[in-house]
Design a protein around this motif. Structure first.
Motif, PDB file in Angstrom:
ATOM      1  N   GLU A  60       0.823  -1.182   0.015  1.00  0.00           N
ATOM      2  CA  GLU A  60      -0.238   0.082  -0.099  1.00  0.00           C
ATOM      3  C   GLU A  60       0.836   1.235   0.148  1.00  0.00           C
ATOM      4  O   GLU A  60       0.475   2.192  -0.824  1.00  0.00           O
ATOM      5  N   MET A  61       1.949   1.425   0.752  1.00  0.00           N
ATOM      6  CA  MET A  61       2.700   2.298   0.856  1.00  0.00           C
ATOM      7  C   MET A  61       3.363   2.567  -0.281  1.00  0.00           C
ATOM      8  O   MET A  61       3.740   3.683  -1.084  1.00  0.00           O
ATOM      9  N   TYR A  99       2.544   1.817  -3.349  1.00  0.00           N
ATOM     10  CA  TYR A  99       1.487   2.275  -4.375  1.00  0.00           C
ATOM     11  C   TYR A  99       1.052   3.666  -4.260  1.00  0.00           C
ATOM     12  O   TYR A  99       0.877   4.425  -5.366  1.00  0.00           O
ATOM     13  N   ASP A 100       1.250   3.972  -2.895  1.00  0.00           N
ATOM     14  CA  ASP A 100       0.835   5.324  -2.797  1.00  0.00           C
ATOM     15  C   ASP A 100       2.205   6.431  -3.333  1.00  0.00           C
ATOM     16  O   ASP A 100       1.776   7.389  -3.985  1.00  0.00           O
ATOM     17  N   ARG A 156       1.579   6.331  -7.268  1.00  0.00           N
ATOM     18  CA  ARG A 156       0.403   7.260  -7.679  1.00  0.00           C
ATOM     19  C   ARG A 156       0.955   8.751  -7.675  1.00  0.00           C
ATOM     20  O   ARG A 156       0.628   9.501  -8.232  1.00  0.00           O
ATOM     21  N   ASN A 157       1.695   9.290  -6.386  1.00  0.00           N
ATOM     22  CA  ASN A 157       2.124  10.409  -6.457  1.00  0.00           C
ATOM     23  C   ASN A 157       3.145  10.710  -7.418  1.00  0.00           C
ATOM     24  O   ASN A 157       3.073  11.860  -8.076  1.00  0.00           O
TER      25      ASN A 157
END
Length: 501
Positions: A179-180, A182-183, A186-187
């Motif tokens: 999750e981290m 992918y964040d 995305r940024n």
């Protein structure tokens, strides 16, 4: 509107007569996350190496930001803004976070000495851009896998990366770490960077990708927006065959293979109990550090339990060592097949009989012809693609190597087979083959335990589940009473609301 950053037309690549890529078209747009998928040996790695300049295409055209590149070397690729992060991240464990991040920049600008103050400033700037939090003065060898990956990403972005390619970036990450990551990606996408992820985990692809390209046998068989691919189309394109997911439901049986009662190991897990009947495939899962792997280690004698009872086929047994486990006909497929499951420099034949070599000792001699026949039998039975039994096992693809680890233990005729992460790094077709083998073994009376954090693997291939949380067992669940979403909630949320009575 996104513009094309990289366009490849009609790419061919031959290796001494072997066509690794055949007329491949591939396009990456700015500000997109693009997934490149395909089974082992499909040509993904070759395509990436051509993009990075490590391999030269045998034919075809390459355009970067609209201009044709006639000779793409590694230096040219980097100067054009292309950065590749491989599975090992290529970090220096004996250097600090700052030194690792600044190293490539120093090399590209022909620095003769390291300016530590500038390196630290660059590292802090890069970490701020992606939201990473690490001590810039810490040695990289002390970092977690996910933070080593963050170091590699920071190193890429300070080199003015416009295209970031990540090869199987989530293989060794926990759910939270994925999750981290992918964040962060995305940024970077929002800032206009193009991102390519090489991956074949369906749930992760649907979570992150905007578009998808699938290679099979060196050809581009499909490209499109992620919404154009349902699960069935994805698998069909990947494998060239129709593989339909369905819940595993064995024939009912009261024949108990394994009974575990109140098993505990101080500091690892406590009060674990379950029953494994003939036909059952039992899944043990939980987040990293939950105790899931330690239960398997205890059953195989790697880290013996302090207390509790184990009954195998109705007889109480004591397991204080690996020797005890193998004596009671228990097999164990480890999570890391490369360092724990295989002798990489030895032949496929030698690996096949490694756990049962005593069967073939006759008057102090071993008949190698007999061993060859044994290896050939298992290669055929388990569906391994291999040139010959004498080939080093390191020459096999990930999926085929994993099949031979399982064959090694099947050759011992086990009563119980424990598999920790049996399909980690294995493509969809090989996953299906491995799960089919395990279901057949379970139906024949072999007890099967799968330890995994792959929710789809557990949901579709285990009829019973034990969920571990901080060393404690949630009890025994029947998969058919859960949805895949409920299983995710159980793994990451509160188990008390949904626990089976």
């Amino acid at each position: 509107m996104p513009s094309s950053f990289l366009r490849m037309e009609g790419i061919y690549k031959d290796f001494t007569g072997v066509k690794a890529l055949k007329n491949v078209d591939f396009e990456i747009q700015t500000g997109e996350i693009h997934c490149l998928a395909g089974e082992n040996g499909c040509g993904k790695s070759t395509l990436i190496k051509i993009i990075s300049g490590a391999h030269e295409a045998s034919g075809g055209k390459i355009f970067i930001e609209g201009s044709e590149i006639h000779k793409l070397s590694p230096i040219v690729s980097i100067k054009k803004g292309i950065q590749v992060i491989y599975q090992d991240f290529a970090v220096f464990p004996n250097l600090t976070v700052s030194e690792n991040i600044a190293m490539n920049k120093a090399l590209m600008t022909d620095q003769k000495t390291m300016n530590w103050k500038k390196a630290r400033s660059l590292a802090l700037e890069a970490m701020e851009k992606i939201g990473a939090h690490m001590d810039p003065d810490m040695l990289v060898e002390r970092l977690s896998v996910s933070n080593k990956q963050m170091v590699a990403i920071c190193r890429a972005i300070i080199n003015d990366a416009k295209l970031l390619i990540l090869d199987e970036p989530t293989t060794a990450l926990t759910f939270r770490e994925v999750e981290m990551l992918y964040d962060v990606l995305r940024n970077l996408k929002r800032k206009g960077m193009a991102v390519v992820i090489v991956n074949h985990k369906l749930d992760e692809i649907y979570e992150i990708a905007d578009r998808l390209t699938i290679l099979r046998n060196g050809e581009n068989v499909a490209t499109g927006k992620i919404g154009e691919f349902d699960r069935n189309r994805f698998i069909q394109c990947m494998t060239g065959r129709e593989i339909v997911d369905s819940l595993y439901e064995p024939a009912p049986s009261d024949e108990k293979i394994l009974q575990v009662e109140h098993l505990a190991l101080h500091g690892a897990f406590e009060d674990v109990s379950f029953i494994l009947n003939k036909g059952d495939v039992l899944g043990i899962t939980g987040l990293l550090g939950s105790g899931r792997s330690e239960v398997g280690d205890a059953l195989f004698g790697i880290s013996p339990a302090d207390s509790g009872t184990i009954k195998l086929n109705g007889k109480e047994i004591t397991i204080k060592s690996i020797h005890d486990a193998t004596k009671h006909r228990i097999g164990y497929v480890p999570e890391d097949r490369l360092t724990q499951g295989l002798f990489l420099t030895r032949s496929i034949r030698d690996n096949t009989v490694a756990a049962s070599i005593s069967k073939y000792l006759k008057k102090g001699r071993i008949d190698t012809a007999e061993l060859d026949e044994v290896a050939k039998h298992w290669i055929k039975k388990i569906g391994c693609v291999a040139s010959c039994t004498e080939a080093p096992i390191k020459t096999l693809s990930g999926g085929n190597a994993q099949k031979m680890v399982i064959a090694k233990w099947m050759n011992t005729e086990p009563d119980l087979l424990i598999l920790n992460g049996p399909t980690v790094g294995v493509d969809i077709g090989s996953k299906f083959d491995i799960h089919t083998i395990l279901h057949e073994l379970a139906a024949s009376g072999v007890g099967i335990i799968i330890i995994s954090d792959d929710l789809s693997e557990l949901y579709y291939n285990c009829n019973k589940l034990v969920i571990m949380n901080q060393g404690k067992s949630s009890g025994l669940f029947e998969t058919k009473t859960l949805s895949e979403e409920q299983l995710s909630t159980l793994l990451h949320g509160d188990i008390t609301e949904m626990k089976n009575e």
